[in-house]
Design a protein around this motif. Structure first.
Motif, PDB file in Angstrom:
ATOM      1  N   GLU A 120       0.848  -1.310  -0.135  1.00  8.63           N
ATOM      2  CA  GLU A 120      -0.127   0.083  -0.097  1.00  8.63           C
ATOM      3  C   GLU A 120       0.965   1.232   0.139  1.00  8.63           C
ATOM      4  OE1 GLU A 120      -3.427   1.847  -0.551  1.00  8.63           O
ATOM      5  OE2 GLU A 120      -3.227  -0.105  -0.380  1.00  8.63           O
ATOM      6  N   ILE A 121       2.027   1.223   0.697  1.00  9.44           N
ATOM      7  CA  ILE A 121       3.010   2.409   0.780  1.00  9.44           C
ATOM      8  C   ILE A 121       3.462   2.797  -0.685  1.00  9.44           C
ATOM      9  CG2 ILE A 121       5.416   3.035   1.420  1.00  9.44           C
ATOM     10  CD1 ILE A 121       4.730   1.790   4.031  1.00  9.44           C
ATOM     11  N   VAL A 122       3.694   1.508  -1.414  1.00  8.78           N
ATOM     12  CA  VAL A 122       4.294   1.833  -2.869  1.00  8.78           C
ATOM     13  C   VAL A 122       3.243   2.639  -3.608  1.00  8.78           C
ATOM     14  CG1 VAL A 122       4.691   0.432  -5.095  1.00  8.78           C
ATOM     15  CG2 VAL A 122       5.772  -0.453  -2.796  1.00  8.78           C
ATOM     16  N   VAL A 123       1.939   2.105  -3.638  1.00  7.48           N
ATOM     17  CA  VAL A 123       0.879   2.498  -4.356  1.00  7.48           C
ATOM     18  C   VAL A 123       0.668   3.977  -4.085  1.00  7.48           C
ATOM     19  CG1 VAL A 123      -1.769   2.607  -4.862  1.00  7.48           C
ATOM     20  CG2 VAL A 123      -0.235   0.467  -4.832  1.00  7.48           C
ATOM     21  N   PHE A 124       0.670   4.430  -2.626  1.00  6.12           N
ATOM     22  CA  PHE A 124       0.318   5.902  -2.183  1.00  6.12           C
ATOM     23  C   PHE A 124       1.659   6.584  -2.645  1.00  6.12           C
ATOM     24  CE2 PHE A 124       0.840   8.819   1.155  1.00  6.12           C
ATOM     25  CZ  PHE A 124      -0.580   9.727   1.064  1.00  6.12           C
ATOM     26  N   LEU A 125       2.721   6.442  -2.353  1.00  3.65           N
ATOM     27  CA  LEU A 125       4.080   6.826  -2.701  1.00  3.65           C
ATOM     28  C   LEU A 125       4.281   7.048  -4.263  1.00  3.65           C
ATOM     29  CD1 LEU A 125       6.639   6.042   0.287  1.00  3.65           C
ATOM     30  CD2 LEU A 125       5.235   7.987   0.052  1.00  3.65           C
ATOM     31  N   GLN A 149      10.073   6.478  -9.069  1.00  2.00           N
ATOM     32  CA  GLN A 149      10.531   6.260  -7.722  1.00  2.00           C
ATOM     33  C   GLN A 149       9.682   5.093  -7.080  1.00  2.00           C
ATOM     34  OE1 GLN A 149      13.227   7.534  -7.664  1.00  2.00           O
ATOM     35  NE2 GLN A 149      13.292   9.824  -7.184  1.00  2.00           N
ATOM     36  N   GLY A 150       8.493   5.124  -7.446  1.00  2.00           N
ATOM     37  CA  GLY A 150       7.353   4.056  -7.082  1.00  2.00           C
ATOM     38  C   GLY A 150       7.903   2.859  -7.512  1.00  2.00           C
ATOM     39  N   ALA A 151       8.352   2.675  -8.609  1.00  2.00           N
ATOM     40  CA  ALA A 151       8.704   1.284  -9.411  1.00  2.00           C
ATOM     41  C   ALA A 151       9.997   0.767  -8.614  1.00  2.00           C
ATOM     42  CB  ALA A 151       9.043   1.601 -10.629  1.00  2.00           C
ATOM     43  N   ARG A 152      11.001   1.762  -8.234  1.00  2.00           N
ATOM     44  CA  ARG A 152      12.076   1.290  -7.636  1.00  2.00           C
ATOM     45  C   ARG A 152      11.599   0.783  -6.070  1.00  2.00           C
ATOM     46  NH1 ARG A 152      14.471   4.703 -11.008  1.00  2.00           N
ATOM     47  NH2 ARG A 152      14.256   6.827  -9.942  1.00  2.00           N
ATOM     48  N   LEU A 153      10.991   1.591  -5.592  1.00  2.00           N
ATOM     49  CA  LEU A 153      10.510   1.048  -4.153  1.00  2.00           C
ATOM     50  C   LEU A 153       9.514  -0.230  -4.175  1.00  2.00           C
ATOM     51  CD1 LEU A 153      10.016   1.509  -1.175  1.00  2.00           C
ATOM     52  CD2 LEU A 153       7.928   3.154  -1.820  1.00  2.00           C
ATOM     53  N   ASN A 154       8.908  -0.552  -5.188  1.00  2.00           N
ATOM     54  CA  ASN A 154       8.174  -1.635  -5.526  1.00  2.00           C
ATOM     55  C   ASN A 154       9.074  -2.846  -5.652  1.00  2.00           C
ATOM     56  OD1 ASN A 154       5.421  -3.044  -6.022  1.00  2.00           O
ATOM     57  ND2 ASN A 154       6.553  -3.387  -7.786  1.00  2.00           N
ATOM     58  N   VAL A 197      10.240  -3.665  -2.203  1.00  2.00           N
ATOM     59  CA  VAL A 197       9.344  -4.331  -1.468  1.00  2.00           C
ATOM     60  C   VAL A 197       9.166  -5.650  -1.862  1.00  2.00           C
ATOM     61  CG1 VAL A 197       6.694  -4.212  -1.003  1.00  2.00           C
ATOM     62  CG2 VAL A 197       7.944  -2.274  -0.743  1.00  2.00           C
ATOM     63  N   GLU A 198       8.785  -6.025  -3.183  1.00  2.00           N
ATOM     64  CA  GLU A 198       8.643  -7.190  -3.691  1.00  2.00           C
ATOM     65  C   GLU A 198       9.711  -8.399  -3.225  1.00  2.00           C
ATOM     66  OE1 GLU A 198       5.550  -8.450  -4.279  1.00  2.00           O
ATOM     67  OE2 GLU A 198       4.688  -6.536  -4.146  1.00  2.00           O
ATOM     68  N   GLU A 199      10.972  -7.673  -3.290  1.00  2.00           N
ATOM     69  CA  GLU A 199      11.981  -8.532  -3.076  1.00  2.00           C
ATOM     70  C   GLU A 199      12.189  -8.811  -1.496  1.00  2.00           C
ATOM     71  OE1 GLU A 199      16.877  -7.565  -2.811  1.00  2.00           O
ATOM     72  OE2 GLU A 199      16.100  -7.329  -4.844  1.00  2.00           O
ATOM     73  N   THR A 200      11.670  -7.662  -0.734  1.00  2.00           N
ATOM     74  CA  THR A 200      11.794  -8.332   0.712  1.00  2.00           C
ATOM     75  C   THR A 200      10.814  -8.998   0.998  1.00  2.00           C
ATOM     76  OG1 THR A 200      12.510  -5.832   1.158  1.00  2.00           O
ATOM     77  CG2 THR A 200      11.125  -6.999   2.703  1.00  2.00           C
ATOM     78  N   ILE A 201       9.757  -9.110   0.522  1.00  2.00           N
ATOM     79  CA  ILE A 201       8.544 -10.071   0.711  1.00  2.00           C
ATOM     80  C   ILE A 201       8.851 -11.541   0.127  1.00  2.00           C
ATOM     81  CG2 ILE A 201       6.226 -10.649  -0.015  1.00  2.00           C
ATOM     82  CD1 ILE A 201       5.704  -7.601  -0.041  1.00  2.00           C
ATOM     83  N   ALA A 202       9.581 -11.349  -0.938  1.00  2.00           N
ATOM     84  CA  ALA A 202       9.917 -12.835  -1.520  1.00  2.00           C
ATOM     85  C   ALA A 202      11.090 -13.493  -0.587  1.00  2.00           C
ATOM     86  CB  ALA A 202      10.415 -12.870  -2.877  1.00  2.00           C
ATOM     87  N   LYS A 203      11.969 -12.687  -0.228  1.00  2.00           N
ATOM     88  CA  LYS A 203      12.970 -13.101   0.883  1.00  2.00           C
ATOM     89  C   LYS A 203      12.384 -13.742   2.008  1.00  2.00           C
ATOM     90  CE  LYS A 203      17.159 -10.806  -1.010  1.00  2.00           C
ATOM     91  NZ  LYS A 203      17.938  -9.878  -0.623  1.00  2.00           N
ATOM     92  N   ALA A 204      11.638 -13.091   2.548  1.00  2.00           N
ATOM     93  CA  ALA A 204      10.859 -13.511   3.688  1.00  2.00           C
ATOM     94  C   ALA A 204      10.289 -14.875   3.619  1.00  2.00           C
ATOM     95  CB  ALA A 204      10.035 -12.210   4.399  1.00  2.00           C
ATOM     96  N   LYS A 205       9.636 -14.869   2.635  1.00  2.00           N
ATOM     97  CA  LYS A 205       8.771 -16.195   2.115  1.00  2.00           C
ATOM     98  C   LYS A 205       9.650 -17.393   2.241  1.00  2.00           C
ATOM     99  CE  LYS A 205       4.485 -14.496   0.346  1.00  2.00           C
ATOM    100  NZ  LYS A 205       4.036 -13.585   1.181  1.00  2.00           N
ATOM    101  N   ARG A 206      10.877 -17.186   1.627  1.00  2.00           N
ATOM    102  CA  ARG A 206      11.711 -18.181   1.168  1.00  2.00           C
ATOM    103  C   ARG A 206      12.335 -18.737   2.562  1.00  2.00           C
ATOM    104  NH1 ARG A 206      13.593 -15.084  -3.408  1.00  2.00           N
ATOM    105  NH2 ARG A 206      14.862 -14.401  -2.395  1.00  2.00           N
ATOM    106  N   ARG A 207      12.560 -17.799   3.801  1.00  2.00           N
ATOM    107  CA  ARG A 207      12.946 -18.146   4.981  1.00  2.00           C
ATOM    108  C   ARG A 207      12.164 -18.978   5.820  1.00  2.00           C
ATOM    109  NH1 ARG A 207      13.962 -12.355   6.053  1.00  2.00           N
ATOM    110  NH2 ARG A 207      15.877 -11.957   4.761  1.00  2.00           N
TER     111      ARG A 207
END
Length: 130
Positions: free
Chosen positions: A99-104, A112-117, A120-130
């Motif tokens: 939601e932060i990505v969409v808002f910002l 800038q939003g695309a870079r943030l996205n 964010v998606e890399e962070t979420i994917a890494k957390a799911k792999r753990r």
């Protein structure tokens, strides 16, 4: 080694700062002493030893402000530290980050939003792999 032992013997401002840095970033900090120079001293002693510990805002509040500012500046390198730390600390979950990505994106601009996205998606994917 306990947290109290780890920073034993350091000045109070440095100890508080390093402990807060570990809490905010989610990784171990060490004191480089004089080799850290003035920049590290101001970062640890003032920014994290004082500013991040002031009353009135939670760490989550501070993190949201910082992420917004960094996205607006296009500071992907620092966002690459702040976003995963906020996620790992439970301050911002998957839905909140997206939601932060969409808002910002509407305020900081689509590139800038695309870079943030991507971060964010890399962070979420890494957390799911753990």
């Amino acid at each position: 080694m306990s947290k109290a032992d780890k920073f034993e013997g350091l000045p109070e401002a440095r100890r508080r700062g390093l402990e807060k840095m570990e809490e905010v970033y989610g990784f171990d900090m060490t004191d480089p002493g004089e080799a850290g120079g003035d920049f590290f001293r101001y970062t640890a002693d003032h920014l994290f030893g004082d500013i991040w510990q002031r009353p009135g805002l939670s760490d989550r509040d501070r993190r949201l402000l910082l992420i917004g500012l960094l996205a607006g500046q296009g500071a992907a390198d620092v966002l690459g530290i702040q976003v995963p730390a906020a996620h790992a600390n439970g301050e911002l979950d998957d839905d909140a980050l997206r939601e932060i990505v969409v808002f910002l994106s509407h305020y900081a601009g689509w590139p800038q939003g695309a870079r943030l996205n991507s971060i964010v998606e890399e962070t979420i994917a890494k957390a799911k792999r753990r």
